[in-house]
Design a protein around this motif. Structure first.
Motif, PDB file in Angstrom:
ATOM      1  N   CYS A  36       1.688 -31.216   8.268  1.00 46.35           N
ATOM      2  CA  CYS A  36       2.223 -32.294   7.414  1.00 46.35           C
ATOM      3  C   CYS A  36       3.707 -32.086   7.097  1.00 46.35           C
ATOM      4  N   ARG A  37       4.418 -31.495   8.037  1.00 44.95           N
ATOM      5  CA  ARG A  37       5.852 -31.251   7.813  1.00 44.95           C
ATOM      6  C   ARG A  37       6.574 -32.541   7.419  1.00 44.95           C
ATOM      7  N   ARG A  38       7.349 -32.485   6.392  1.00 43.85           N
ATOM      8  CA  ARG A  38       8.151 -33.603   5.871  1.00 43.85           C
ATOM      9  C   ARG A  38       7.328 -34.728   5.231  1.00 43.85           C
ATOM     10  N   LYS A  39       6.044 -34.483   5.063  1.00 44.15           N
ATOM     11  CA  LYS A  39       5.220 -35.492   4.358  1.00 44.15           C
ATOM     12  C   LYS A  39       5.124 -35.107   2.886  1.00 44.15           C
ATOM     13  N   LYS A  40       5.006 -36.118   2.041  1.00 43.76           N
ATOM     14  CA  LYS A  40       4.894 -35.855   0.604  1.00 43.76           C
ATOM     15  C   LYS A  40       3.591 -36.419   0.034  1.00 43.76           C
ATOM     16  N   LEU A  41       2.943 -35.593  -0.751  1.00 39.74           N
ATOM     17  CA  LEU A  41       1.768 -36.025  -1.526  1.00 39.74           C
ATOM     18  C   LEU A  41       2.222 -36.229  -2.964  1.00 39.74           C
ATOM     19  N   ALA A  42       1.855 -37.367  -3.565  1.00 38.11           N
ATOM     20  CA  ALA A  42       2.076 -37.550  -5.001  1.00 38.11           C
ATOM     21  C   ALA A  42       0.747 -37.367  -5.710  1.00 38.11           C
ATOM     22  N   THR A  43       0.714 -36.496  -6.709  1.00 35.95           N
ATOM     23  CA  THR A  43      -0.493 -36.382  -7.529  1.00 35.95           C
ATOM     24  C   THR A  43      -0.209 -37.064  -8.868  1.00 35.95           C
ATOM     25  N   LEU A  44      -0.994 -38.088  -9.151  1.00 36.70           N
ATOM     26  CA  LEU A  44      -0.842 -38.861 -10.404  1.00 36.70           C
ATOM     27  C   LEU A  44      -2.076 -38.615 -11.243  1.00 36.70           C
ATOM     28  N   PHE A  45      -1.921 -37.798 -12.261  1.00 36.31           N
ATOM     29  CA  PHE A  45      -3.090 -37.434 -13.075  1.00 36.31           C
ATOM     30  C   PHE A  45      -2.924 -37.937 -14.499  1.00 36.31           C
ATOM     31  N   PHE A  46      -3.694 -38.985 -14.798  1.00 37.75           N
ATOM     32  CA  PHE A  46      -3.689 -39.580 -16.132  1.00 37.75           C
ATOM     33  C   PHE A  46      -4.771 -38.955 -17.021  1.00 37.75           C
ATOM     34  N   GLU A  47      -5.455 -37.943 -16.485  1.00 36.29           N
ATOM     35  CA  GLU A  47      -6.512 -37.235 -17.221  1.00 36.29           C
ATOM     36  C   GLU A  47      -6.400 -35.760 -16.873  1.00 36.29           C
ATOM     37  N   PRO A  48      -6.903 -34.866 -17.735  1.00 34.82           N
ATOM     38  CA  PRO A  48      -6.790 -33.428 -17.459  1.00 34.82           C
ATOM     39  C   PRO A  48      -7.477 -33.022 -16.150  1.00 34.82           C
ATOM     40  N   SER A  49      -6.940 -31.975 -15.554  1.00 36.05           N
ATOM     41  CA  SER A  49      -7.520 -31.449 -14.319  1.00 36.05           C
ATOM     42  C   SER A  49      -6.943 -30.063 -14.064  1.00 36.05           C
ATOM     43  N   THR A  50      -7.760 -29.170 -13.550  1.00 38.76           N
ATOM     44  CA  THR A  50      -7.239 -27.900 -13.031  1.00 38.76           C
ATOM     45  C   THR A  50      -7.487 -27.858 -11.528  1.00 38.76           C
ATOM     46  N   ARG A  51      -8.774 -27.825 -11.156  1.00 36.92           N
ATOM     47  CA  ARG A  51      -9.150 -27.670  -9.759  1.00 36.92           C
ATOM     48  C   ARG A  51      -8.684 -28.805  -8.870  1.00 36.92           C
ATOM     49  N   THR A  52      -8.934 -30.032  -9.294  1.00 32.79           N
ATOM     50  CA  THR A  52      -8.689 -31.142  -8.376  1.00 32.79           C
ATOM     51  C   THR A  52      -7.192 -31.250  -8.071  1.00 32.79           C
ATOM     52  N   ARG A  53      -6.375 -31.254  -9.120  1.00 28.68           N
ATOM     53  CA  ARG A  53      -4.944 -31.410  -8.867  1.00 28.68           C
ATOM     54  C   ARG A  53      -4.377 -30.197  -8.125  1.00 28.68           C
ATOM     55  N   MET A  54      -4.724 -29.008  -8.605  1.00 29.05           N
ATOM     56  CA  MET A  54      -4.126 -27.829  -7.971  1.00 29.05           C
ATOM     57  C   MET A  54      -4.623 -27.637  -6.547  1.00 29.05           C
ATOM     58  N   SER A  55      -5.872 -27.985  -6.282  1.00 25.84           N
ATOM     59  CA  SER A  55      -6.351 -27.822  -4.900  1.00 25.84           C
ATOM     60  C   SER A  55      -5.725 -28.870  -3.985  1.00 25.84           C
ATOM     61  N   PHE A  56      -5.461 -30.075  -4.516  1.00 30.83           N
ATOM     62  CA  PHE A  56      -4.731 -31.066  -3.707  1.00 30.83           C
ATOM     63  C   PHE A  56      -3.319 -30.558  -3.393  1.00 30.83           C
ATOM     64  N   GLU A  57      -2.688 -29.983  -4.398  1.00 28.66           N
ATOM     65  CA  GLU A  57      -1.314 -29.529  -4.208  1.00 28.66           C
ATOM     66  C   GLU A  57      -1.279 -28.330  -3.261  1.00 28.66           C
ATOM     67  N   ALA A  58      -2.199 -27.378  -3.468  1.00 32.71           N
ATOM     68  CA  ALA A  58      -2.277 -26.226  -2.559  1.00 32.71           C
ATOM     69  C   ALA A  58      -2.576 -26.711  -1.142  1.00 32.71           C
ATOM     70  N   ALA A  59      -3.455 -27.716  -1.029  1.00 33.98           N
ATOM     71  CA  ALA A  59      -3.810 -28.260   0.292  1.00 33.98           C
ATOM     72  C   ALA A  59      -2.556 -28.772   1.000  1.00 33.98           C
TER      73      ALA A  59
END
Ligand code: NCD
Length: 305
Positions: A36-59
Motif C-alpha cells: 500500500c505504498r503511498r496510500k492513506k487510510l483515514a480512521t474516523l472514530f466518533f466512539e472509543p476504541s483501542t483494538r479496532t482503531r489501532m489494529s487498522f492503523e497497524a495494518a
C-alpha cells in the motif's frame, strides 16, 4: 468502488479469500510490506476504541501505507455540527480508504453513500461490526479449523452487542451450525437479526438464560460485555452487568477443545483466572484482527500481491 458496511456485503467465497490472504500475510509478512505504498487510510472514530482503531492503523503501516486519524469527535468538526455525509465527502479528498466508527446505526452507510473512496464500517451503534467478525472468523478457522457443524454459544448482551449480530449473520450461511443464545430476557437478540439470519436460514438455534446448563455442548463460547453506553438508565445496567461471569471453575464443564472468544474489552464477564487456559482464545483473536484488516484493505483497494 466497494465498501464494507455489513458482513453480508461479502460472499462466503470472499470471506475465504480474505482468510487465505490473512494466512499468507502471517506466513510471509515481508511480501506485503510495500503493498500500500503511498496510500492513506483515514480512521474516523466518533466512539472509543483501542483494538479496532489501532489494529487498522497497524495494518496500514504494515502494508507500507500511511494513516491519518480522527480519534475523538470532540476535536473534529462534528462538534461544530458537520454531518457525517459532509465529513465523508471531505475526508475522501485526503485519504484512499476510510474506516469509521460512529454511535448511530446506519452512519457508515451514509458515509459510504457520500464518500468517493471505500468506507469500512468499524462499528455503527448497536447495529453491526463486520471487521470484528473477520477477526472472529479467522480465529475460529485457526483454532477449530472449520465453520460448519458446530454449536456456537453467544452469551451476554445479545441486544446491543453489534459484534454478535454480525457474527450470527456471517455464520448462519454455513451448514450444520447451531446457535445457543444465552442472555437475560431484557438483552435477547433483536427480532430483526433473529428473523433475517435465523428464521429464514438453515441454522438451528435456541434461547436460554443459563450458561451453566449449555456450556457442555458448545464448541465455541462467544462472551460479550454488557454495553453500558447503549443503556437508557444506569440502574438497568448495574442490575444486568454481572449476569454472566465465566470462571475457571465453570469452564470445567466445557469440552476440552472448546474455544472461548470475546471481542474485548472485557469488564467482569471473564475472570482473569481463565486467561491461562488453552481454550481462552480472546487475546489471539485480537491479534487476528490486524491480519484480517490488512487483507480487507488490500481487497477494497483492489491491490493484488
Ligand atoms: C466491540 C465493539 O466495539 O463493539 N469492541 C471491539 O471492537 N473489539 C465490543 C465491545 O465494545 O464490547
Amino acid at each position: 468502488m466497494r465498501s464494507l458496511i455489513d458482513i453480508l456485503d461479502l460472499s462466503t467465497d470472499e470471506l475465504d479469500a480474505l482468510i487465505n490472504t490473512a494466512l499468507d500475510i502471517i506466513a510471509d509478512p515481508d511480501k506485503y510490506a510495500d503493498a500500500c505504498r503511498r496510500k492513506k487510510l483515514a480512521t474516523l472514530f466518533f466512539e472509543p476504541s483501542t483494538r479496532t482503531r489501532m489494529s487498522f492503523e497497524a495494518a496500514m503501516y504494515e502494508l507500507g501505507g500511511h494513516v491519518i486519524s480522527m480519534t475523538d469527535a470532540a476535536t473534529s468538526s462534528a462538534s461544530k455540527g458537520e454531518s457525517v455525509a459532509d465529513t465523508a465527502r471531505i475526508v475522501s479528498c485526503y485519504a484512499d480508504i476510510i474506516a469509521m466508527r460512529h454511535p448511530k446505526e446506519g452512519a457508515a452507510f451514509v458515509a459510504a453513500q457520500n464518500a468517493s473512496v471505500p468506507v469500512i464500517n468499524a462499528g455503527d451503534g448497536g447495529h453491526c461490526h463486520p471487521t470484528q467478525t473477520l477477526a472472529d472468523l479467522l480465529t475460529i478457522r485457526r483454532e477449530i479449523g472449520r465453520f460448519s457443524d458446530m454449536t456456537v454459544g453467544l452469551c451476554g448482551d445479545l441486544k446491543f452487542g453489534r459484534t454478535v449480530h454480525s457474527l450470527i449473520l456471517a455464520m448462519s450461511r454455513y451448514t450444520g451450525i447451531k446457535f445457543v443464545l444465552i442472555s437475560p430476557d431484557e438483552l435477547r437478540l433483536p427480532d430483526y437479526v433473529r428473523e433475517d439470519a435465523l428464521c429464514r436460514g438453515s441454522a438451528e438455534f435456541y434461547e436460554t438464560s443459563s450458561l451453566e446448563e449449555t456450556l457442555p455442548e458448545l464448541d465455541v463460547l462467544y462472551m460479550t460485555r454488557v454495553q453500558r453506553e447503549r443503556f437508557f438508565n444506569e440502574e438497568d445496567y448495574v442490575r444486568l452487568k454481572d449476569s454472566y461471569v465465566l470462571t475457571r471453575d465453570k469452564l470445567r464443564a466445557a469440552k476440552r477443545d472448546m474455544r472461548v472468544l470475546h471481542p474485548l474489552p472485557r469488564v467482569n464477564e471473564i475472570s482473569v483466572d481463565v486467561d491461562g487456559d488453552p481454550r481462552a482464545a480472546y487475546f489471539r483473536q485480537a491479534a487476528n484482527g490486524k491480519y484480517m484488516r490488512m487483507a480487507l484493505i488490500l481487497m477494497l483497494l483492489g491491490i493484488k500481491v
